[in-house]
Enzyme design. Structure first.
Site, mmCIF file in Angstrom:
data_model
loop_
_atom_site.group_PDB
_atom_site.id
_atom_site.type_symbol
_atom_site.label_atom_id
_atom_site.label_comp_id
_atom_site.label_asym_id
_atom_site.label_seq_id
_atom_site.Cartn_x
_atom_site.Cartn_y
_atom_site.Cartn_z
ATOM 1 C CD GLU A 1 -3.479 -6.080 3.184
ATOM 2 O OE1 GLU A 1 -4.516 -5.183 3.714
ATOM 3 O OE2 GLU A 1 -2.445 -5.968 3.285
ATOM 4 C CD GLU B 1 -2.989 -1.315 2.203
ATOM 5 O OE1 GLU B 1 -2.723 -0.482 3.104
ATOM 6 O OE2 GLU B 1 -3.832 -2.298 1.953
#
Length: 549
Positions: A294, A180
């Site tokens: 995820e 991220e």
């Protein structure tokens, strides 16, 4: 006599020899799974690694493995993960607290040994494994503007050491560049360009370590691991052995229980989810394997969560994407070796096998204490399946006596429901298990409830901002908290200007005996206000006055 003794000794030696042979063969077998590289194409790997699971809040915890409440990782955990049906494990790793100073950024040997031990346990069980640089993204990499070249070189140094250490491992071990990523002080477009540059530099660093790493699969992230930013800015590196990745937690107001969205599954929700995934698919047209590294939920509204998971997984598979469930210790109880939410795991396992799951609406039945119990209609989303039977423990409900079938609906008879609610306790009084010819059984909780109450209908806060977390003792009486609103006495929103609702676990927490409002929220209150707690079943709420002094 001597002959018998000799024969016995010979027999013992043969047994010992066989045992040692078994041990050596077994060890060699395990070692071959860990340290033998047999090339796997990214397409083959992506198909074989579905479904995947994250060892979350563990090696990525700050500063070390147990800092965020999870126990030390044990080898048996990977046995349990595999038994549950998972084929791959993503092991997030934060390196920031385990490296030396510039310019070498030497990784602490003890930490690297521990990472290798855990990776080997997973590989020994023939699981695909992804390791990465995780919270390094916000610990130091996000401040790239302060020293762009220095920060990029720092990540290159980390990956140079990691790639070198793991270069002889199985081809089932993959490297993921960064988790991220984002970059403060730059426009979104500039950040996208920076991420493309970083991906290429780290990929080059990994390949430069030679050996198996020249063909090892590297997982390449989008900016923020966001689907729309991937579609807008992502440039695919020129490399045959890569898998692309993004994460999925949309819509955040539902998945995180922010801003009062407590249910999911209407037509708009379904269209938005498909649009999110199709946007990425349309960008790459199936030319590259994609893993959704995820996905997960922190809402607690299990029936809606189950339907969300099932829908998401079907759409991911429709568009050729693989998935990795985020588990920060909230589902798999790593000490007691049980799944707290078995239904989610069954849904994931079935979806990976393209087995349809069925659902019951409403997902929970609530009955208020003292109110007349009536016949109750349930509808099904069968997804091509057929209802086989309904069970209450070992008792099989009898058609026309306990319930009436009516196409895709059934009517639970009031006379039977009364037999389930004959105790004095609030909460789940019974669980009816709907068995279908395929997919997971559906557990329908029968809940007896009364209106919730709080010990104190008024609380006091300091309008000067000198507050602590405040615990409000609550008798839930079978209900379930779903959302919290906070407004001033004249109706003005306090936390966020556009909504009266607080932000899930960020602003408040709930357990069996209390609701806790966090300090930072109370510090925002400068005049008298009102807290409103909303519960399931829908329509149940209560208020607490907040006095500012």
């Amino acid at each position: 006599m001597k002959r018998k003794i000799i024969l016995r000794i010979v027999s013992i030696l043969i047994i010992i020899s066989l045992a040692l042979s078994f041990i050596f063969i077994n060890a060699a077998s395990k070692n071959s799974k860990v340290n033998t590289f047999v090339y796997i194409t990214p397409v083959q790997a992506s198909k074989e690694m579905e479904p995947g699971w994250n060892l979350g809040n563990t090696l990525d915890a700050i500063p070390t493995e147990t800092s965020w409440g999870n126990p030390e990782t044990q080898a048996y955990m990977f046995d349990d993960i595999k038994k549950a049906g998972f084929k791959s494990v993503r092991i997030p790793i934060t390196w920031a607290d385990h490296i030396g100073s510039a310019p070498e950024y030497t990784i602490d040997k003890t930490w690297l040994d521990r990472v290798e031990q855990i990776v080997d346990w997973a590989l020994e069980r023939d699981l695909y494994v992804i390791i990465n640089a995780h919270h390094d993204s916000w610990r130091w990499l996000s401040s790239l503007k302060n020293d762009k070249e220095g920060n990029m070189k720092k990540l290159e140094k980390i990956w140079q050491q990691v790639a070198q250490r793991f270069k002889n491992k199985s081809a089932k071990l993959m490297f993921e560049v960064i988790n991220e990523p984002y970059y403060d002080g730059y426009s979104e477009q500039e950040q996208g360009a920076i991420q493309n540059e970083l991906n290429n530099r780290i990929l080059k660093t990994i390949r430069s370590t030679g050996g198996n790493n020249q063909k090892r699969i590297v997982v390449i992230p989008a900016l923020s691991c966001d689907s729309y930013k991937m579609a807008k800015y992502f440039e695919v590196p020129k490399d045959e052995n890569i898998i692309l990745t993004f994460h999925y937690y949309s819509p955040w107001n539902f998945t995180a229980n922010w801003w009062g969205k407590t249910t999911w599954g209407n037509e708009e929700d379904l269209k938005n989810m498909e649009k999110d995934l199709k946007t990425v698919y349309d960008k790459f047209k199936g030319k590259y394997p994609i893993v959704i590294g995820e996905y997960g939920l922190f809402n607690g509204n299990k029936p809606a969560e189950w339907f969300y998971f099932d829908t998401f997984l079907k759409l991911a598979h429709k568009y050729g994407m693989q998935t990795m469930y985020w588990d920060n210790g909230g589902n798999y109880d790593r000490k007691n070796r049980v799944w707290r939410d078995e239904q989610t795991i069954k849904i994931i396992a079935n979806s990976a096998k393209n087995i349809n799951n069925s659902f019951v609406d409403p997902g929970i039945l609530y009955f208020e204490d003292g109110k007349t119990i009536k016949d109750t209609t349930l509808s099904f989303k069968l997804n091509g399946n057929k209802l086989v039977n309904i069970m209450n423990n070992k008792y099989v409900l009898k058609k026309d006596k306990d319930y009436v079938a009516n196409g895709s609906k059934i009517i639970l008879k009031a006379s039977y429901i009364k037999t389930l609610l004959n105790n004095d306790e609030y909460g789940v009084n019974a669980t009816l298990r709907f068995k279908f010819n395929k997919g997971a059984d559906y557990p329908l909780d029968i809940v007896k409830y009364n209106k919730p109450k709080v010990l104190d209908e008024e609380i006091y806060v300091s309008k000067d901002g000198n507050n602590n977390d405040t615990r409000i003792i609550t008798a839930f009486n079978g209900t379930k908290l779903t959302a919290v609103k906070l407004v001033s006495e004249n109706g003005q929103n306090i936390r966020d200007s556009w909504t009266p609702y607080l932000r899930g676990w960020d602003d408040f927490a709930v357990d069996n005996g209390s609701i806790t409002i966090k300090k930072h929220v109370l510090d925002m209150i400068k005049s008298d206000a009102v807290l409103t707690f909303e519960f399931f079943p829908e329509g149940v709420s209560l208020q607490v006055k907040v006095k500012a002094e």
